[in-house]
Enzyme design. Structure first.
Site, short mmCIF file in Angstrom:
data_model
loop_
_atom_site.label_atom_id
_atom_site.label_comp_id
_atom_site.label_asym_id
_atom_site.label_seq_id
_atom_site.Cartn_x
_atom_site.Cartn_y
_atom_site.Cartn_z
N HIS A 113 33.45 37.93 49.72
CA HIS A 113 34.69 38.64 50.07
C HIS A 113 34.40 39.99 50.76
O HIS A 113 35.12 40.97 50.54
CB HIS A 113 35.58 38.86 48.84
CG HIS A 113 36.03 37.57 48.21
ND1 HIS A 113 37.11 36.86 48.67
CD2 HIS A 113 35.53 36.86 47.17
CE1 HIS A 113 37.26 35.77 47.94
NE2 HIS A 113 36.30 35.74 47.04
N TYR A 172 32.76 40.62 37.87
CA TYR A 172 33.47 41.46 38.85
C TYR A 172 33.28 42.93 38.54
O TYR A 172 32.94 43.73 39.42
CB TYR A 172 34.95 41.08 38.93
CG TYR A 172 35.17 39.93 39.88
CD1 TYR A 172 34.46 38.75 39.74
CD2 TYR A 172 36.06 40.03 40.94
CE1 TYR A 172 34.62 37.70 40.62
CE2 TYR A 172 36.23 38.98 41.83
CZ TYR A 172 35.51 37.82 41.66
OH TYR A 172 35.66 36.78 42.54
N ASN A 213 42.89 33.62 44.90
CA ASN A 213 42.65 33.14 46.26
C ASN A 213 43.95 32.60 46.84
O ASN A 213 44.98 32.57 46.17
CB ASN A 213 41.60 32.01 46.24
CG ASN A 213 40.18 32.54 46.07
OD1 ASN A 213 39.85 33.61 46.55
ND2 ASN A 213 39.36 31.77 45.37
#
Ligand code: NDP
Length: 506
Positions: free
Chosen positions: A66, A348, A138
């Site tokens: 990303h 993350y 997404n």
């Protein structure tokens, strides 16, 4: 917030004085300090040294996935009523809060072209009065793998080959054929929805199963869906190739331009709600990220909408530095046994610690808009000093008025069972039926033809034994699917396509 720069006319009026980074006035920004006009430069020209040193440090590590993204600020508003499922203040009727969205491609590096066929990231941060809530999904409701142990391998197949330094379709098909739960996501990726015209023309999905819990301590499983109010619009590969020939920044131009013009894009938030005990009854595993919950089983309920209405003033500070993580949740919203979600809760936040630093949540764009009190200390770039708010209460528990636990935020227990071991997700996994539903019932004949051609285009040059495996699984999904792609491949290469691997065909 400063007024955006207007670049149509030269500035008139007072300007600030240039200083060093230490704040001292700086008289000359045109000439280095040299011995004679020719040079050499003097080591004492600290401003020159600092300028060069800063330039060397202008980039931070780009996101491993990303990396290429487009973002904007906006507003989230609740128009429906799901208060019986959750106590989250951000989801109560009439609630409104500021938010940030960042859309992205997955595989390309930070300089990649926008109009590439790829899954799009759909990352949202809601600055709620109870802390930040991040929903990091997404533009597809499912994902390629269901087990996080496979995630780094999967991403390697999307990135560059160690020797050729090119993206290698053989690796992608080799991986997908051996992890054929991926074919649900691959089908969406190769369908029209795999190449949206711009970020406003696509849906977003929380994708994972999360949970909601209410004041009575009841838990419900939930899926979040963001439906575009602009309508779906896509490009074919040929159309996108032409656009990339003209601009590599088409998404940025569209999103930034629409918001500057006051055409604020909106998405409707829908949730699917599953009673906690239903999870033992569904024919599919509701925590498997490669599966959807059919709408007929759990009909979408409208909750509200988000509107993007403010562009960033500084892209690096506000979009590149934006850190989204499923670890940011608020009371009334919880996790589920979804293995991928559990892993993302760690990975993350960890990615941001590496990319931005330990204290990335002190950066203005990541900073909650409610008070923050904790006992983490020190470390690089900790400019907050001591956030418990009381220097004498620097440990917990303490007798000196430091922050205390908030027992009202205690969520009901998450029911888990089973023996700890490395084991298959469930004994009988059906990785074909939902893809068959998509192929046979959702996609129309013309879209199926484009799907076959898109897939076949990525298969040219891929070794036959790899494709035979893929065709075996496509056949099991639907014989027409395998035949359609094989025919398109034969047309693309002028050679017969490999037959489905007989050992796999059911
Ligand atoms: P439904 O007929 O109730 O829903 C079909 C869904 O497919 C709609 O959400 C629609 O999105 C979406 N859709 C339309 N075209 C495409 C496309 N090219 N690629 C991906 N999605 C598309 O059926 P079910 O709920 O029973 O699901 C059937 C299949 O639809 C699933 O197996 C899954 O592959 C796909 N799907 C299901 C979703 C779900 O959450 N149930 C969500 C998205 C896809 P929209 O409403 O925006 O037009």
């Amino acid at each position: 917030m400063a007024e955006p720069t207007k670049m149509t006319e030269p500035h008139k009026g007072p300007t600030p004085k240039l200083t060093t980074t230490g704040g001292a006035p700086w008289p000359n920004n045109q000439d280095s300090e040299t011995a004679g006009a020719r040079g050499p430069v003097l080591l004492q020209d600290y401003v020159l040294l600092e300028k060069l040193a800063h330039q060397n440090r202008e980039r931070i590590p780009e996101r491993v996935v990303h990396a290429k993204g487009w973002g904007a600020f906006g507003t989230f508003k609740v128009t429906g009523d799901i208060s019986k499922y959750t106590k989250a203040k951000v989801l109560q009727p009439g609630a409104e809060c500021e938010m940030l969205a960042r859309f992205s491609t997955v595989a390309g590096e930070a300089g990649a072209a926008d109009h590439e066929r790829d899954v799009r990231g759909f990352a949202l941060k809601f600055y709620t009065e109870e802390g930040n809530w991040d929903l990091v999904g997404n533009n597809t409701p499912v994902f390629f793998v269901r087990d996080p142990l496979k995630f780094p391998d999967f991403i390697h197949t999307q990135k560059r080959h160690p020797r050729t330094n090119m993206r290698e379709p053989y690796a992608q098909w080799d991986f997908w054929g051996q992890n054929y739960e991926a074919l649900h996501q691959v089908t969406i990726l190769m369908s029209d929805r795999g190449l949206p015209q711009d970020p406003t023309r696509m849906n977003g999905y929380g994708s994972h199963t999360y949970s909601l819990w209410n004041d009575a301590g009841e838990r419900f499983w939930v899926k979040f869906h963001w439906k575009t109010q602009q309508g779906h619009a896509h490009y074919t590969n040929d159309e996108a190739a032409k656009i990339i020939g003209q601009t590599r920044e088409g998404y940025q131009e569209a999103l930034f331009g629409k918001i500057e013009k006051g055409e604020f894009p909106r998405w409707t938030l829908q949730v699917q709600i599953m009673p906690e005990m239903d999870a033992d009854k569904t024919p599919y595993d509701p925590f498997d990220l490669t599966k959807v919950w059919p709408h007929s089983d759990y009909p979408p309920i409208e909750v509200g909408y988000m509107e993007l209405n403010r562009n960033a003033d500084n892209y690096f500070a506000q979009i590149e530095n934006a850190a989204f993580s499923p670890s940011n949740k608020v009371p009334g919203i919880g996790y589920s046994p979804d293995k991928m979600l559990q892993a993302r809760v760690f990975s993350y936040a960890d990615a941001h610690r590496y990319r931005l630093g330990t204290h990335y949540e002190q950066l203005p764009v990541n900073r909650p808009k409610c008070p923050v009190h904790h006992y983490h200390r020190d470390g690089q770039m900790n400019y907050d000093g001591f956030v418990s708010g009381n220097n004498d209460a620097y440990y917990e528990p303490n007798s000196f008025g430091g922050p205390l636990e908030d027992h009202g935020a205690q969520e009901p227990p998450l029911r888990l069972e089973g023996n700890a071991a490395r084991q298959k997700h469930v004994q009988q996994i059906d990785d074909y039926t939902q893809v068959r539903e998509l192929h046979d019932k959702v996609l129309g004949a013309e879209e199926r033809t484009r799907l076959y051609a898109n897939m076949a285009g990525t298969m040219v040059g891929v070794p036959e034994f790899i494709l035979a495996r893929v065709f075996g699984h496509l056949h099991n999904i639907s014989p027409a699917y395998a035949e359609g792609v094989r025919k398109a491949l034969a047309e693309a290469t002028g050679q017969p396509a490999p037959a489905p691997e007989p050992d796999l065909v059911k």
